[in-house]
Design an enzyme around this catalytic site. Structure first.
Site, PDB file in Angstrom:
ATOM      1  N   GLU A   2       2.514  -1.185   4.731  1.00 22.61           N
ATOM      2  CA  GLU A   2       1.188  -1.705   4.395  1.00 22.61           C
ATOM      3  C   GLU A   2       0.209  -1.142   5.421  1.00 22.61           C
ATOM      4  O   GLU A   2       0.555  -0.942   6.582  1.00 22.61           O
ATOM      5  CB  GLU A   2       1.194  -3.223   4.475  1.00 22.61           C
ATOM      6  CG  GLU A   2       0.023  -3.899   3.809  1.00 22.61           C
ATOM      7  CD  GLU A   2       0.311  -4.312   2.373  1.00 22.61           C
ATOM      8  OE1 GLU A   2      -0.647  -4.398   1.595  1.00 22.61           O
ATOM      9  OE2 GLU A   2       1.476  -4.544   2.039  1.00 22.61           O
ATOM     10  N   LYS A  11      -3.938  -1.596   6.745  1.00 24.01           N
ATOM     11  CA  LYS A  11      -5.185  -2.336   6.618  1.00 24.01           C
ATOM     12  C   LYS A  11      -6.226  -1.845   7.618  1.00 24.01           C
ATOM     13  O   LYS A  11      -5.940  -1.666   8.791  1.00 24.01           O
ATOM     14  CB  LYS A  11      -4.939  -3.837   6.847  1.00 24.01           C
ATOM     15  CG  LYS A  11      -4.017  -4.477   5.814  1.00 24.01           C
ATOM     16  CD  LYS A  11      -4.559  -4.333   4.400  1.00 24.01           C
ATOM     17  CE  LYS A  11      -3.581  -4.877   3.370  1.00 24.01           C
ATOM     18  NZ  LYS A  11      -4.011  -4.555   1.992  1.00 24.01           N
ATOM     19  N   ASP A  54       0.814  -1.222   0.000  1.00 22.84           N
ATOM     20  CA  ASP A  54       0.000   0.000   0.000  1.00 22.84           C
ATOM     21  C   ASP A  54       0.844   1.267   0.000  1.00 22.84           C
ATOM     22  O   ASP A  54       0.534   2.232  -0.690  1.00 22.84           O
ATOM     23  CB  ASP A  54      -0.927   0.020   1.236  1.00 22.84           C
ATOM     24  CG  ASP A  54      -1.877  -1.155   1.250  1.00 22.84           C
ATOM     25  OD1 ASP A  54      -2.378  -1.535   0.180  1.00 22.84           O
ATOM     26  OD2 ASP A  54      -2.115  -1.695   2.343  1.00 22.84           O
TER      27      ASP A  54
END
Length: 278
Positions: free
Chosen positions: A111, A113, A91
């Site tokens: 990353e 989430k 990401d």
């Protein structure tokens, strides 16, 4: 259009199975986009503080690059590749520094989430589940997709002594303490952090060997067992713990800290550049 159709299909599928849908919501997309924007700020800060070094940012690492890195360690590794254009796309992308030999070395991979909208749903009075009669949505397994990227970057960095992979978690599926949320009608709903239906942290801590979360684990740990020395590449997992949202400054500070830890580990291999340009 294909991606939008797939996303809609998966969302409906999770709804029917009472699984989490937060991973496909606007909050999740915003969270992913934010960490990407912060990565640009991080690389600009590194360039400003260390103008003698060369940094670059890229969005992905190709699978063939990973295989090539593995083959350098042992020719039996990195042999299998079925899709030539396969790649890993974290990401927040990848930040790298050029070493004294002209090779690009990974400094930061990020990353982000977001999973679990229970807090938001309770606050606005929404009921969830198959029959829309539940306070809490049973958590799904979407977060487990993170393991693929972590494993691939670990393969790519198998010859390194650091692993600067950060996983930022946000949402009610990543609680570290029990919280209570009031509905508009005044009823209080308790979210237990140790609920198997709700919490998904234990499905991620295998990526850091069960070591503490909210901790900089960038430097690889070397453990001895009998006559063997084993190198552990641990992801640095960060969560708010109370279901709250990450502050941009907090994320930036963590990303800078781990980037600088990477540079410290690589110190001797970028030392010539630093001393030459002083």
């Amino acid at each position: 259009m294909a991606k939008k159709t797939q996303s809609k299909r998966l969302t409906n599928q999770h709804k029917k199975s009472q699984g989490v849908v937060g991973i496909f919501c606007n909050e999740a997309k915003l969270h992913d986009k934010t960490v990407c924007k912060i990565s640009y700020l991080v690389i600009e800060q590194l360039k400003k503080e260390l103008p003698q070094l060369s940094f670059r940012y890229r969005t992905c690492i190709k699978k063939e690059e990973i295989n090539k890195a593995l083959k350098k360690i042992d020719p039996e590794l990195g042999q299998t590749l079925f899709v030539p254009n396969s790649s890993i796309i974290p990401d927040g992308g990848i930040i790298e520094v050029k070493d004294d030999s002209g090779n690009w070395r990974v400094v930061l991979v990020t990353e982000a989430k977001h999973q679990g909208k229970d807090i938001e749903n309770i606050q606005i009075g929404n009921l969830v589940g198959k029959n829309n009669n539940q306070d809490l949505m049973a958590a799904g397994n979407a977060i487990e997709r993170s393991h693929k990227n972590i494993s691939e970057i670990a393969n790519f960095m198998l010859y390194e002594s650091h692993f600067p992979y950060i996983l930022f978690l946000e949402g009610s599926n990543f609680l570290t303490k029990t919280i209570s949320i009031k509905r508009p009608d005044g009823r209080v709903v308790t979210l237990n952090y140790n609920s198997g239906m709700l919490n998904r942290l234990d499905r991620l801590t295998c990526a850091n060997y069960g070591m503490p979360i909210n901790t900089n684990l960038c430097k690889n740990k070397f453990v001895k067992h009998k006559d063997k020395t084993i190198m552990l590449q641990a992801a640095s997992i960060f969560t708010q713990g109370n279901g709250g949202k990450w502050d941009v400054k907090e994320m930036f500070d963590i990303m800078i800290e781990i980037s600088k830890t990477s540079l410290q580990v690589l110190g001797s291999e970028i030392f010539k550049q630093i001393t030459k340009r002083k």
